[in-house]
Design an enzyme around this catalytic site. Sequence first.
Site, PDB file in Angstrom:
ATOM      1  CG  HIS A 109      -0.285  -0.117   2.518  1.00  0.00           C
ATOM      2  ND1 HIS A 109       0.206  -1.320   3.003  1.00  0.00           N
ATOM      3  CD2 HIS A 109      -0.001   0.804   3.466  1.00  0.00           C
ATOM      4  CE1 HIS A 109       0.751  -1.129   4.191  1.00  0.00           C
ATOM      5  NE2 HIS A 109       0.643   0.153   4.492  1.00  0.00           N
ATOM      6  CD1 TRP A 110       2.631   4.167  -3.927  1.00  0.00           C
ATOM      7  CD2 TRP A 110       1.519   2.239  -3.773  1.00  0.00           C
ATOM      8  NE1 TRP A 110       3.132   3.300  -4.875  1.00  0.00           N
ATOM      9  CE2 TRP A 110       2.466   2.105  -4.793  1.00  0.00           C
ATOM     10  CE3 TRP A 110       0.700   1.135  -3.485  1.00  0.00           C
ATOM     11  CZ2 TRP A 110       2.635   0.940  -5.530  1.00  0.00           C
ATOM     12  CZ3 TRP A 110       0.862  -0.036  -4.228  1.00  0.00           C
ATOM     13  CH2 TRP A 110       1.816  -0.122  -5.224  1.00  0.00           C
TER      14      TRP A 110
END
Length: 152
Positions: A109-110
Amino acid sequence: EAASGSPVEGCIFDELPAQENDRENLILYRGKTAFVIMNAFPYTNGHLMVAPFRHTNDLTLLTNEELLEINQLVAKCTSWIGKAYRPDGFNVGVNLGRAAGAGIPGHVHWHIVPRWEGDTNFMGVVGDVHVLPQSLEESYDRLAEIIQSEAN
């Protein structure tokens, strides 16, 4: 924590999108292959995350379609946060693996974190405490309104 692509029990990035309660789960936007969710333990107001729906911890296993949509969503997040909070800058990043600081190492995830000049203070540096001037619910509503206005 394999990069199987199958949902994993206990992974918030698998379990929360499977539910139909986006506001409670802080999910702001659902795309075709990825979604935007608020960080429940944000560094600053407006701290968002983008994750693929498919469970993987390996960037090389993401499809071109997933990579494109994720990057488009990261760009949209900076726009939405910019309109809501007018930050001076952003930290955008991915922590791959626990050793790199990933709190949920099994699902890539960013992070999109708004930053302001002088926003580092003794609370975060010494006490690992973050002072947020707005509740998560208020932040969700503020960002959701901007996202909805762009969709219309």
